[in-house]
Motif scaffolding. Sequence first.
Motif, mmCIF file in Angstrom:
data_model
loop_
_atom_site.group_PDB
_atom_site.id
_atom_site.type_symbol
_atom_site.label_atom_id
_atom_site.label_comp_id
_atom_site.label_asym_id
_atom_site.label_seq_id
_atom_site.Cartn_x
_atom_site.Cartn_y
_atom_site.Cartn_z
ATOM 1 N N ILE A 180 0.887 -1.598 0.391
ATOM 2 C CA ILE A 180 0.242 -0.119 0.071
ATOM 3 C C ILE A 180 0.831 1.345 -0.029
ATOM 4 C CG2 ILE A 180 -1.771 1.481 1.380
ATOM 5 C CD1 ILE A 180 -3.025 -1.113 0.090
ATOM 6 N N ALA A 181 1.712 1.439 0.668
ATOM 7 C CA ALA A 181 2.854 2.464 0.728
ATOM 8 C C ALA A 181 3.512 2.956 0.175
ATOM 9 C CB ALA A 181 3.831 2.307 1.439
ATOM 10 N N MET A 182 4.286 1.301 -0.555
ATOM 11 C CA MET A 182 4.436 1.678 -2.811
ATOM 12 C C MET A 182 3.434 2.204 -3.504
ATOM 13 S SD MET A 182 7.865 0.711 -2.130
ATOM 14 C CE MET A 182 8.414 -0.421 -3.915
ATOM 15 N N MET A 183 1.940 1.859 -2.906
ATOM 16 C CA MET A 183 1.773 1.938 -3.946
ATOM 17 C C MET A 183 1.300 4.072 -4.585
ATOM 18 S SD MET A 183 -2.912 1.258 -4.279
ATOM 19 C CE MET A 183 -3.605 1.717 -2.825
ATOM 20 N N PHE A 184 1.421 4.504 -2.892
ATOM 21 C CA PHE A 184 1.533 5.661 -2.674
ATOM 22 C C PHE A 184 1.993 6.152 -3.349
ATOM 23 C CE2 PHE A 184 -2.306 4.660 0.159
ATOM 24 C CZ PHE A 184 -3.365 5.929 -0.280
ATOM 25 N N ALA A 185 2.816 5.830 -2.816
ATOM 26 C CA ALA A 185 4.687 6.722 -3.321
ATOM 27 C C ALA A 185 4.555 6.324 -4.719
ATOM 28 C CB ALA A 185 6.225 5.704 -2.856
ATOM 29 N N VAL A 186 4.460 5.938 -5.432
ATOM 30 C CA VAL A 186 4.961 5.994 -6.614
ATOM 31 C C VAL A 186 3.293 6.727 -7.548
ATOM 32 C CG1 VAL A 186 3.059 3.729 -7.895
ATOM 33 C CG2 VAL A 186 5.304 4.256 -9.167
ATOM 34 N N THR A 187 2.929 6.869 -7.228
ATOM 35 C CA THR A 187 1.874 7.845 -7.844
ATOM 36 C C THR A 187 1.568 8.843 -7.686
ATOM 37 O OG1 THR A 187 -0.298 7.632 -8.529
ATOM 38 C CG2 THR A 187 -0.652 6.951 -6.027
ATOM 39 N N ARG A 188 1.995 9.246 -6.601
ATOM 40 C CA ARG A 188 2.189 10.697 -5.533
ATOM 41 C C ARG A 188 3.471 10.895 -6.230
ATOM 42 N NH1 ARG A 188 -1.950 13.297 -3.352
ATOM 43 N NH2 ARG A 188 -0.706 14.719 -3.966
ATOM 44 N N GLN A 189 4.584 10.342 -7.017
ATOM 45 C CA GLN A 189 5.786 10.225 -6.898
ATOM 46 C C GLN A 189 6.837 11.259 -5.388
ATOM 47 O OE1 GLN A 189 6.429 12.165 -10.759
ATOM 48 N NE2 GLN A 189 3.684 12.450 -10.901
ATOM 49 N N ILE A 190 6.530 10.147 -4.571
ATOM 50 C CA ILE A 190 7.477 10.669 -3.352
ATOM 51 C C ILE A 190 8.474 11.374 -3.616
ATOM 52 C CG2 ILE A 190 7.320 10.370 -0.914
ATOM 53 C CD1 ILE A 190 4.167 9.755 -1.036
ATOM 54 N N PRO A 191 9.289 9.642 -3.443
ATOM 55 C CA PRO A 191 11.031 9.620 -3.933
ATOM 56 C C PRO A 191 11.400 10.489 -4.515
ATOM 57 C CG PRO A 191 9.523 7.456 -3.708
ATOM 58 C CD PRO A 191 8.451 8.650 -4.087
ATOM 59 N N ALA A 192 10.539 11.151 -5.728
ATOM 60 C CA ALA A 192 11.571 11.544 -6.304
ATOM 61 C C ALA A 192 10.985 13.746 -6.093
ATOM 62 C CB ALA A 192 11.130 11.439 -8.269
ATOM 63 N N ALA A 193 9.936 13.686 -5.144
ATOM 64 C CA ALA A 193 9.420 14.856 -5.096
ATOM 65 C C ALA A 193 10.346 15.015 -4.336
ATOM 66 C CB ALA A 193 7.909 15.066 -4.368
ATOM 67 N N ASP A 194 10.798 14.061 -3.218
ATOM 68 C CA ASP A 194 11.555 14.458 -1.931
ATOM 69 C C ASP A 194 12.745 15.361 -2.352
ATOM 70 O OD1 ASP A 194 12.333 14.154 0.941
ATOM 71 O OD2 ASP A 194 13.466 12.677 0.018
ATOM 72 N N VAL A 195 13.836 14.204 -3.287
ATOM 73 C CA VAL A 195 14.900 15.152 -3.695
ATOM 74 C C VAL A 195 15.345 15.862 -4.572
ATOM 75 C CG1 VAL A 195 17.398 13.943 -5.794
ATOM 76 C CG2 VAL A 195 15.792 12.127 -4.301
ATOM 77 N N SER A 196 13.875 16.248 -4.907
ATOM 78 C CA SER A 196 13.947 17.448 -5.743
ATOM 79 C C SER A 196 13.822 19.400 -4.775
ATOM 80 C CB SER A 196 12.569 17.843 -6.756
ATOM 81 O OG SER A 196 12.469 19.163 -7.613
ATOM 82 N N THR A 197 12.945 18.564 -4.375
ATOM 83 C CA THR A 197 12.564 19.638 -3.222
ATOM 84 C C THR A 197 13.694 19.883 -1.845
ATOM 85 O OG1 THR A 197 10.079 18.933 -2.859
ATOM 86 C CG2 THR A 197 10.784 20.004 -1.298
ATOM 87 N N GLN A 198 14.018 18.843 -1.591
ATOM 88 C CA GLN A 198 15.567 18.732 -0.863
ATOM 89 C C GLN A 198 16.397 19.796 -1.401
ATOM 90 O OE1 GLN A 198 17.002 16.221 2.350
ATOM 91 N NE2 GLN A 198 15.355 14.628 2.002
ATOM 92 N N ALA A 199 16.872 19.198 -3.422
ATOM 93 C CA ALA A 199 17.782 20.439 -3.307
ATOM 94 C C ALA A 199 16.938 21.778 -3.857
ATOM 95 C CB ALA A 199 17.933 20.010 -4.898
ATOM 96 N N GLY A 200 16.448 22.282 -2.969
ATOM 97 C CA GLY A 200 15.755 23.739 -2.982
ATOM 98 C C GLY A 200 15.329 23.297 -4.591
ATOM 99 N N LYS A 201 14.426 22.811 -5.642
ATOM 100 C CA LYS A 201 13.691 23.456 -6.996
ATOM 101 C C LYS A 201 12.971 23.241 -6.546
ATOM 102 C CE LYS A 201 16.859 19.824 -9.178
ATOM 103 N NZ LYS A 201 17.372 18.870 -9.977
ATOM 104 N N TRP A 202 11.792 23.203 -6.249
ATOM 105 C CA TRP A 202 9.888 23.246 -5.466
ATOM 106 C C TRP A 202 9.188 22.972 -7.141
ATOM 107 C CZ3 TRP A 202 8.243 23.706 -1.194
ATOM 108 C CH2 TRP A 202 7.323 24.120 -0.825
ATOM 109 N N GLU A 203 10.308 21.719 -7.510
ATOM 110 C CA GLU A 203 9.384 21.383 -8.926
ATOM 111 C C GLU A 203 7.415 21.674 -8.741
ATOM 112 O OE1 GLU A 203 12.420 20.581 -11.759
ATOM 113 O OE2 GLU A 203 12.623 19.068 -9.596
#
Length: 531
Positions: free
Chosen positions: A109-132
């Motif tokens: 269930i966690a993986m389903m949410f992670a992929v459909t909301r793109q959580i891992p990629a969004a986390d990397v982007s946000t922590q890099a200061g990109k705010w995409e």
Amino acid sequence: MAPKVLISDKLSPAAVQIFKDRGCDVDFLPDVGKDKEKLAEIIGQYDGLAIRSATKATEKIIAVASNLKVIGRAGIGVDNVDIPAATAKGIVVMNTPFGNAITTAEHAIAMMFAVTRQIPAADVSTQAGKWEKSRFMGNEVTSKTLGLVGCGNIGSIVADRAIGLKMKVIAFDPFLSQERAIDLGVEKVELENLFKRADFITLHTPLTDRTRNIIDAEAIETMKDGVYLINCARGGLVDEIALRTALDSGKVAGAAVDVFTEEPAKENALFGAPNLVCTPHLGASTSEAQENVALQVAEQMSDYLVNGAVTNALNMPSISAEEAPRLAPFVKLAEQLGSFAGQATETGIKAVRIEYEGDVAEMNVKAMTAAALTGVLRPLLQTVNMVSAPEVARERGIVIEDVRREQHGAYENYIRLTVITERQERSVAGTVFGDQKPRIIQIKGINMEAELGENMLYVTNEDKPGFIGQLGSILGDAKINIATFNLGRKIEGEEAICLVEIDGELPETAISEIEAIKQVKQAKLLHFAGQ
């Protein structure tokens, strides 16, 4: 003298205490499992070996384990145990098949949410200061259709959680009955229908010859555009190259993968694909699950070493020492009957009825029923055993009925197993003669007598001249030797059965030729291990 147990992997202190409380001496050496030479040097002292995944109980280790009686794996997978070598040496191999279910289901269930909301990629982007913010447009799961491939212990928990998220759940599982599906609140469907309808597909099935690459390029082509795939079950269920192609093209909108064909996965065709979420086989990795399986394995092993009780054994029936000599051939017969029916059945099983007649009806029917269910279920669930089979059947809503009666016919002991599917009933019966060897004596109401060998060709045909000659020619052309040849029929000219023991594996081309014989209705190659 108290049994002595070695714990060679990291188990909780509570598990160590269970061994002590139940009368075992314990050496807790959590790092020795990684040292093959040290393990080989000391294993001869111990009656029991408790492990996780780090210890490899290889043939070499087992060969020098002169006193070992039981190996207990805290977890479900036993790839790190040489079960044939352990069996040959009389060592019981146990696992804990149900301790990780909730944890694995939650991870899916966690993986389903992670992929459909793109959580891992969004986390990397946000922590890099990109705010995409506009880049990571996700999808809701509410009102979407979740397709479960496999609806056993873990799959049913995923279904329950998904229904709580207001998803529509459809499920494919050959052993799932309509009644059980209704109880779970899921719609039972065929695999092709699931592929066409599901917005999300999650896998919860073992890896067998039938399920290997169940998600391949052909399957993906039939799915919805923009489908999401989640695999927290087994590597090998998904053709990784086909999935990578589908991710690159956008046919699959995203994939969440916890398991890989080769592990540890240092390199993989999937790595670097768009909208891919990967974890390093974390399905069972919660503190609660690790604690549960550790406590279970300690209880099972100590009960066996101190009291002789057998639980969740992968290579030993649940039979007491006193009744074993008399019961063993009937347990083997029951498993053979189940295996015959299981391999010959191609549709969903609703019920299994086992009839015991004569002296056998007064024996340990529970053990024989468990053996029969093991045979029925093993073609699709290869790790099922005599302890887990009844539970697995119950999870899938398969109704189990055993009937006991006094001797009525010519046989002193008689077992008949009937598999009831949505389309038909199929029965096979057998007995044990004075030589203690199981025999098949009836198939689909047609009388015959046959021993089951390792490789058997089962053919149903019209009782008309010419069939046997053509069959013999095909086997001869394939250079397949006939060991035994058994025939039966009810009425001249109507349905007949042919059961042939052959030496070696029959090629698929030969099976196709047999099926093409005019009189043949069905031809199937059946395998019976350890005959």
